[in-house]
Design a protein around this motif. Sequence first.
Motif, PDB file in Angstrom:
ATOM      1  N   GLY A 226       0.794  -1.219   0.000  1.00  0.00           N
ATOM      2  CA  GLY A 226       0.000   0.000   0.000  1.00  0.00           C
ATOM      3  C   GLY A 226       0.825   1.266   0.000  1.00  0.00           C
ATOM      4  N   LEU A 227       2.016   1.213  -0.628  1.00  0.00           N
ATOM      5  CA  LEU A 227       2.877   2.383  -0.679  1.00  0.00           C
ATOM      6  C   LEU A 227       2.418   3.345  -1.768  1.00  0.00           C
ATOM      7  N   ALA A 228       2.673   4.619  -1.566  1.00  0.00           N
ATOM      8  CA  ALA A 228       2.250   5.634  -2.532  1.00  0.00           C
ATOM      9  C   ALA A 228       3.054   5.555  -3.821  1.00  0.00           C
ATOM     10  N   GLU A 229       4.290   5.077  -3.732  1.00  0.00           N
ATOM     11  CA  GLU A 229       5.141   4.967  -4.909  1.00  0.00           C
ATOM     12  C   GLU A 229       6.101   3.795  -4.726  1.00  0.00           C
ATOM     13  N   PRO A 230       6.659   3.291  -5.814  1.00  0.00           N
ATOM     14  CA  PRO A 230       7.601   2.167  -5.696  1.00  0.00           C
ATOM     15  C   PRO A 230       8.816   2.567  -4.863  1.00  0.00           C
ATOM     16  N   PRO A 231       9.347   1.640  -4.084  1.00  0.00           N
ATOM     17  CA  PRO A 231      10.498   1.966  -3.239  1.00  0.00           C
ATOM     18  C   PRO A 231      11.769   2.244  -4.047  1.00  0.00           C
ATOM     19  N   THR A 232      11.740   1.981  -5.348  1.00  0.00           N
ATOM     20  CA  THR A 232      12.909   2.322  -6.164  1.00  0.00           C
ATOM     21  C   THR A 232      13.029   3.830  -6.374  1.00  0.00           C
ATOM     22  N   ARG A 233      11.968   4.587  -6.084  1.00  0.00           N
ATOM     23  CA  ARG A 233      12.055   6.051  -6.168  1.00  0.00           C
ATOM     24  C   ARG A 233      13.019   6.553  -5.094  1.00  0.00           C
TER      25      ARG A 233
END
Length: 530
Positions: free
Chosen positions: A463-470
């Motif tokens: 449920g993250l707002a954006e991928p953790p690669t950002r």
Amino acid sequence: MTDLSPVRRALISVSDKTGLEELARALAARGVELVSTGGTARALRAAGLEVTDVAEITGFPEMLDGRVKTLHPMVHGGLLALRDNPEHVAACEAHGIRPIDLLVVNLYPFEATVAAGADYEDCIENIDIGGPAMIRAAAKNHAHVAVVVDVEDYGALLAELDAHDGATSLAFRQRLALTAYARTAAYDATVSGWLAAALGEEAPRRRAFAGRLAQKLRYGENPHQRAAFYVDGSNRPGVATATQHQGKELSYNNINDTDAAFELVAEFDPAEGPACVIVKHANPCGVARGETALDAYRAAYDCDRVSAFGGIVALNTTLDGDTARAITEIFTEVVIAPEADEEARAVFAAKKNLRLLTTGGRLPDPGEPALSFRQVSGGFLVQDKDVGQLATHALKVVTKRAPSEREMADLLFAWTVAKHVKSNAIVYAKNRATVGIGAGQMSRVDSTRIAARKAQDMAEALGLAEPPTRGSVVASDAFFPFADGLLAAAEAGATAVIQPGGAMRDEEVIAAADEAGLAMVFTGMRHFRH
């Protein structure tokens, strides 16, 4: 060949005195005449046993500091004579040579001497000559002579004598001969390997490797493949030397994956904080550092929760109860750590199939030189183990923007992980944790995209707002041959890159990094892992 061969006379000469008195007493009680040498003879007499010195048989005293004592026809004739050959029997009678029916020998502790760091001269003095010669002689004549080289075979020998009224069967002697030749082969392999290292011989004309059976395995990688696990005696901390506290027997794949996990986690110094590695099919699917072991485990788990199911967990620090409880929230095959506290062991006790291994507080040294080898059709490849360590002063910033302090810390972390990922390897990392791993692809750009897609999947699952690669960094185990892989990483949100450099199109790749606002450093070192 005869089947049953009575044991009337035994020659015993052992460096390892474990079980010696019990064996000798049992033989003497069965009416076996005992012949011995040096320290073994003294130990037997001290135990109140009657023993004949080899020197009494040969007519020569032990000489040259014990280098010569059993190399004599009275000994080797007694071991090699064929009892059913009239010419052999006549020759022995003519020269007063009496048969030796049982040889019990274990060799000078050369392996232990080397492991203790002894100097060259001490190692040379601990190379056994008479022992291997007698073992090979007795093993060759296994039609009539039994030869025992391992303490663990003492009980089997006595049981065999009981079963056959003081005799040994041919089948038993054949098995002992097999073990005996393997022992002398392994001994010589150790000596030759040590000597090659001592002389700096990188590629000796002949190379030998040896191992000792640690475990018969149910099967290999697949159920139709037979397999066994052998240890090399190096005593390197890991799956080969660990204590298994619970759980069912380790499988071939368990051993392979556990080794991969523990070797990677050992790259992270516990003095700098806990680290956790989760491995699936020999590739890390999550790696992280944390303030606590629990923090490190949860961050590693969040890299790829799907792959972590049924995986191997390795820690560089003591497993505690809170971390153990978190691990048991999903199915895990094996957990390996230097130690596990009582609370952790109690938590795992409820999971009877989960294997817990500890290594007595020890981690393997990631910089320790060693050899690795791989079989190919008709031969095998030998190379130095990849123990390459990256010195920060050797890094070369090749872009207009240099990495920030945070980016550099994550770049070094990602580079360490990439060393243990199958090629082509791409590792995204952020805040000392992997957030996407691409492994074993034929195309580097595919590894880059797969790792990013797995990060996207985890973002959706968490449920993250954006991928953790950002805002992450990315490590590549080899150079980017084209800019496409680097640009794919930039699209995934990476802000900095670490790679070996050295491609024909390095200038194009650097220009693309500059245009994308990336910081990039070259290591000058590659970490292929096939």
